[in-house]
Design a protein around this motif. Structure first.
Motif: not given
Length: 310
Positions: A210-211, A80, A52, A61-62, A64-65, A68, A85, A96, A94
């Motif tokens: 997911v960004d 994921p 990313h 980000h944690r 957002r991950l 998902a 991450a 996928w 990450t």
């Protein structure tokens, strides 16, 4: 382009993710799917790893991950392969499953209805029902911030271009501050057809990336196709199919019937500004004139500037 050492490290990590039991001599080195400052993506077999953007907020980000992979987003977002991450050459990385992307050579088969249905389902996920299973609060959706970032990039790369002043005027006329016209919803934040892949196992389309996901005005998720339609890049029939599928699936960003533009005009204008600013920046950075598609968006932005504030 990525710095020295990152791509080889991503190749190694993708290979290890695809073949955790050991080496696979016949599998080759892997494929670079993207190598940009904001993302480097490498595929090896059934696994994809993504580095990313440098400076990505690790806390947001944690979350957002985790979104998902949340059960409430199963069948909407690609989950994921790993729940966390890792740091690789200073970048968050990450892993996928590989999904089959939309074929750019077959525009008639573009899954606009599937995209609309996935957005409607995403917007219907209750924010209050997510918090307990996440490592932090749902962050704001990042779409409005990307407009400002695009204009800043244009200012640095193409300040003297004749259209830059019109982009600035159009940007000054936007209302990017303040809350949404309706309730907050869980939003993708950067919806376009490159953000869909077909799950090879289940054969269904899913959202990726997911960004930018977060809480915000769901009208922003319809803004790019709305902007393309307004600029003449998306045929009216395709726009009607997309909007009709979104409404049929219970989407909340626009009224169930009637004119959608009171809700969409502001975000659509913002996406035109963003796209035009990026077009000018990229053309200047690459030492070329804007291409035909870029000129369409720049022209649309010039027309927006002439209309005044939205």
């Amino acid at each position: 382009m990525t710095g020295d050492g990152l791509l080889p490290a991503l190749h190694r990590l993708a290979r290890e993710t695809a073949h955790p039991a050991g080496a696979c001599p016949a599998c080759g080195r892997g494929t670079v799917l993207a190598d940009r400052p904001d993302a480097a993506v490498v595929r090896h077999g059934a696994a994809v790893v993504k580095a990313h953007a440098d400076g990505t907020d690790p806390g947001a980000h944690r979350v957002r991950l985790a979104l998902a992979g949340h059960p409430r987003l199963a069948g909407i977002f690609l989950a994921p392969l790993r729940p966390a991450a890792e740091r690789v050459h200073g970048r968050l990385v990450t892993a996928w499953p590989y999904g089959v992307p939309v074929d750019p050579e077959d525009p008639d088969a573009a899954p606009w209805e599937h995209a609309a249905e996935l957005l409607a389902r995403l917007h219907a996920v209750p924010l209050t029902g997510l918090a307990g299973a996440l490592p932090g609060p749902v962050p704001p959706m990042r779409a409005p911030l990307k407009v400002t970032a695009a204009v800043s990039r244009m200012r640095a790369a193409a300040p003297a271009h004749p259209a830059a002043r019109a982009v600035e005027r159009a940007r000054d006329g936007l209302r990017l501050a303040g809350g949404p016209a309706g309730p907050l919803a869980l939003c993708h934040g950067d919806l376009h057809l490159g953000q869909l892949v077909r799950d090879r196992a289940a054969g269904r389309w899913l959202l990726i990336d997911v960004d930018d996901i977060g809480a915000g005005d769901p009208a922003w998720d319809l803004a790019r196709p709305a902007a393309w339609f307004a600029a003449g890049m998306l045929p009216p029939g395709v726009w009607a199919r997309f909007l009709g599928a979104y409404r049929a699936a219970g989407g909340t960003a626009v009224p169930r019937d009637g004119d959608p533009w009171p809700r969409l005009e502001g975000p659509a204008r913002a996406l035109v500004v963003q796209t035009a600013a990026l077009a000018l920046a990229k053309a200047a950075e690459e030492g070329r004139e804007p291409d035909e598609v870029e000129e369409l968006m720049i022209g649309a932005c010039v027309r927006i500037a002439a209309l005044g504030p939205n």
